[in-house]
Motif scaffolding. Structure first.
Motif, PDB file in Angstrom:
ATOM      1  N   THR A  68       1.077  -1.203  -0.009  1.00  0.00           N
ATOM      2  CA  THR A  68       0.085   0.134   0.032  1.00  0.00           C
ATOM      3  C   THR A  68       0.591   1.031   0.148  1.00  0.00           C
ATOM      4  O   THR A  68       1.980   1.244   0.668  1.00  0.00           O
ATOM      5  N   ARG A  70       0.664   5.442   0.531  1.00  0.00           N
ATOM      6  CA  ARG A  70      -0.117   6.597   0.606  1.00  0.00           C
ATOM      7  C   ARG A  70       0.317   7.710   0.457  1.00  0.00           C
ATOM      8  O   ARG A  70       1.712   7.796   0.657  1.00  0.00           O
ATOM      9  N   HIS A  92      -1.516  -0.845  -4.147  1.00  0.00           N
ATOM     10  CA  HIS A  92      -2.902  -0.037  -3.694  1.00  0.00           C
ATOM     11  C   HIS A  92      -2.346   1.342  -3.468  1.00  0.00           C
ATOM     12  O   HIS A  92      -1.625   1.493  -2.503  1.00  0.00           O
ATOM     13  N   ARG A  94      -3.352   5.175  -2.217  1.00  0.00           N
ATOM     14  CA  ARG A  94      -4.317   5.854  -1.557  1.00  0.00           C
ATOM     15  C   ARG A  94      -3.672   7.237  -1.474  1.00  0.00           C
ATOM     16  O   ARG A  94      -2.769   7.293  -0.942  1.00  0.00           O
ATOM     17  N   GLU A 122      -8.730   5.900  -4.236  1.00  0.00           N
ATOM     18  CA  GLU A 122      -7.939   4.646  -4.129  1.00  0.00           C
ATOM     19  C   GLU A 122      -7.930   4.023  -5.523  1.00  0.00           C
ATOM     20  O   GLU A 122      -8.804   4.031  -6.478  1.00  0.00           O
TER      21      GLU A 122
END
Ligand code: CUA
Length: 174
Positions: A68, A70, A92, A94, A122
């Protein structure tokens, strides 16, 4: 009305419908989100509390091996400025904005992620080969828009290091 006029009219309507339809994910989804009043994050307190505090930004490898990332887009930079990710793994992303509307575009790929303040965008990225990808903002966001750039470093999957908490936010872990 003769047939030629009718045909021109129908074609014009079709083309006019097609333009917003093609931009649906970039324009309509974030806008609908925004006007629906779903304030997922407070852009004024991103750095103070919640998911987007500084030491939570960057690349995170989860227990199941998924990754992930961010990020915050703000005038006129992306935070973190450089992110390190493994190749061949779904990432992923974000991302949120601290101020204006921005769009994170990754050169050489089709990725172009529009981001509005107050909402979290997202999406999933994947890089098949290692390399360095320049990223830029592709939504005019003010005087420094053209300088709003960052970088993604993609390393082979087996060389992707186990990131320590302090190494999440930059490419220094390489
Ligand atoms: Cu951010 Cu243009």
């Amino acid at each position: 009305m003769n047939w030629r006029k009718l045909r021109t009219f129908v074609l014009t309507v079709l083309v006019l419908c097609l333009i917003p339809a093609m931009r649906y994910n970039q324009i309509d989804v974030p806008l609908l989100h925004y006007f629906a009043g779903s304030r997922e994050v407070d852009p004024l307190s991103l750095h103070l509390a919640g998911e987007f505090v500084e030491n939570n930004l960057g690349t995170q490898q989860d227990a199941d091996g998924s990754v992930t990332v961010r990020m915050i887009a703000q005038q006129y930079l992306f935070v973190p400025h450089c992110i390190l990710v493994p190749a061949g793994v779904p990432i992923h992303l974000r991302i949120t904005s601290a101020d204006a509307v921005h769009a994170l575009a990754v050169n050489g790929t089709g990725y172009n992620v529009k981001v509005l303040p107050g909402t979290i965008r997202e999406t999933q990225l994947q890089f098949s080969t290692p390399g360095e990808y320049k990223t830029m903002c592709r939504e005019f966001c003010g005087a420094g828009h053209y300088a709003m750039r960052s970088e993604v470093k993609v390393v082979p999957r087996d060389q992707f290091p186990a990131l320590q908490p302090g190494e999440r936010g930059n490419c220094a872990a390489e």
